[in-house]
Design a protein around this motif. Structure first.
Motif, short mmCIF file in Angstrom:
data_model
loop_
_atom_site.label_atom_id
_atom_site.label_comp_id
_atom_site.label_asym_id
_atom_site.label_seq_id
_atom_site.Cartn_x
_atom_site.Cartn_y
_atom_site.Cartn_z
N GLY A 280 21.87 54.54 27.38
CA GLY A 280 22.37 53.59 28.61
C GLY A 280 20.86 53.11 29.05
O GLY A 280 20.05 53.69 29.37
N ILE A 281 21.06 51.39 29.29
CA ILE A 281 20.12 50.90 29.62
C ILE A 281 20.48 50.29 31.01
O ILE A 281 21.52 49.56 31.18
N CYS A 282 19.62 50.59 32.27
CA CYS A 282 20.01 50.06 33.50
C CYS A 282 18.95 49.37 33.96
O CYS A 282 17.79 49.30 33.61
N SER A 283 19.29 48.12 34.88
CA SER A 283 18.55 47.65 35.76
C SER A 283 18.95 47.61 37.04
O SER A 283 19.79 47.97 37.50
N THR A 284 17.75 47.71 37.80
CA THR A 284 17.81 47.91 39.24
C THR A 284 17.05 46.82 40.12
O THR A 284 15.87 46.67 39.68
N ALA A 285 17.77 46.33 41.19
CA ALA A 285 17.03 45.49 41.95
C ALA A 285 16.55 45.99 43.12
O ALA A 285 17.52 47.07 43.83
N ASP A 286 15.42 46.02 43.77
CA ASP A 286 15.07 46.58 45.06
C ASP A 286 15.10 48.21 44.84
O ASP A 286 15.74 48.79 45.57
N GLY A 287 14.55 48.59 43.76
CA GLY A 287 14.83 50.08 43.53
C GLY A 287 14.15 50.97 44.72
O GLY A 287 14.64 52.03 44.59
N ASP A 288 13.34 50.71 45.14
CA ASP A 288 12.39 51.38 46.17
C ASP A 288 12.84 50.94 47.51
O ASP A 288 12.36 51.51 48.49
N PHE A 289 13.83 50.08 47.64
CA PHE A 289 14.70 49.83 48.90
C PHE A 289 13.84 49.36 49.97
O PHE A 289 13.83 49.44 51.24
N ALA A 290 12.88 48.24 49.52
CA ALA A 290 11.98 47.57 50.39
C ALA A 290 12.67 46.81 51.30
O ALA A 290 12.25 46.34 52.20
N ILE A 291 13.79 46.27 50.68
CA ILE A 291 14.43 45.13 51.10
C ILE A 291 15.74 45.66 51.99
O ILE A 291 16.55 46.31 51.32
N ASP A 292 15.87 45.55 53.39
CA ASP A 292 16.97 45.84 54.08
C ASP A 292 18.17 45.15 53.79
O ASP A 292 18.26 43.84 54.00
N GLU A 293 19.37 45.61 53.32
CA GLU A 293 20.51 44.83 52.69
C GLU A 293 21.66 45.39 53.34
O GLU A 293 21.82 46.36 53.92
N ALA A 294 22.82 44.68 53.27
CA ALA A 294 24.05 44.76 53.91
C ALA A 294 24.60 45.82 52.91
O ALA A 294 25.41 46.81 53.50
N ASN A 295 24.39 45.78 51.72
CA ASN A 295 25.15 46.80 50.70
C ASN A 295 23.85 47.15 49.77
O ASN A 295 23.37 46.42 49.05
N GLU A 296 23.64 48.68 49.90
CA GLU A 296 22.41 49.07 48.96
C GLU A 296 22.90 49.74 47.81
O GLU A 296 22.23 49.96 46.86
N SER A 297 24.40 49.72 47.33
CA SER A 297 24.92 50.73 46.68
C SER A 297 25.38 49.54 45.44
O SER A 297 25.73 50.03 44.47
N ASN A 298 24.90 48.20 45.31
CA ASN A 298 25.24 47.48 44.21
C ASN A 298 24.26 46.94 43.52
O ASN A 298 24.14 45.94 43.08
N ASN A 299 22.95 47.60 43.68
CA ASN A 299 21.62 47.03 43.19
C ASN A 299 21.43 47.75 41.56
O ASN A 299 20.45 47.44 41.26
#
Length: 189
Positions: free
Chosen positions: A14-33
């Motif tokens: 499995g190859i995965c891509s993650t946006a904002d993996g260290d949660f530096a950006i406060d987002e409305a939904n953190e579960s779709n990164n």
């Protein structure tokens, strides 16, 4: 872009891509990164095996019975040309042997062939199919090139079916036991 990835061994990954993996950006939904893709890495060799053989029951109508085989290559490279040996055995005795040339099978592909077996007598047989019997093709696994199939060869029997039954002529629209009518029917064997 990930660039080039080299896998040391074949398998499923499995190859995965993650946006904002260290949660530096406060987002409305953190579960779709995250998004993942599964991939299969094939060995850089062919992998030949007998995928299918003759049916378990065959009918001898002419003295010759076709024996079908399907050969697959599940490896990551083409096979090149090779032979399959087909041995028909009754008990411990080899009744007939065929050598079948098989043209190159592409990666993740299959091919088929059949041989015409001259049946000496109806009954139970073992059909042994040995692909790449002279080990011309370097494969991932050389130990899975042989398969055996139990085949019962029976005398061909009639099998009559009626098709296209129709009225041709009737003496009246409502018939009685004294009326006559003509019928046409086609019978198939």
């Amino acid at each position: 872009s990930l660039g080039s990835i080299t896998f040391a061994v074949p398998g499923n990954f499995g190859i995965c891509s993650t946006a904002d993996g260290d949660f530096a950006i406060d987002e409305a939904n953190e579960s779709n990164n995250i998004s993942c893709q599964n991939i299969s890495v094939l060995p850089a060799l062919p992998e030949i095996f007998v995928q299918r053989g003759p049916d378990a029951v065959l009918y001898n109508c002419t003295g010759i019975v076709p024996l079908y085989a399907e050969i697959a290559n599940t490896g990551g490279a083409a096979t090149g040309n090779f032979n399959c040996q087909v041995r028909v055995k009754q008990g411990l005795n080899i009744v007939q042997t065929f050598i079948v040339p098989v043209a190159n099978i592409a990666s993740q592909s299959a091919t088929s062939f059949s041989v015409n077996f001259s049946v000496p007598s109806n009954g139970s047989y073992i059909v042994e199919i040995i692909c790449d019997n002279t080990n011309v093709v370097a494969e991932v696994n050389e130990s899975n090139n042989t398969s055996e199939f139990a085949v019962n060869i029976l005398l061909c029997q009639p099998d009559l079916t009626v098709g296209e039954c129709e009225f041709v002529d009737a003496t009246s629209a409502t018939t009685s036991y004294t009326s006559t009518m003509d019928l046409n029917a086609t019978i198939f064997n």
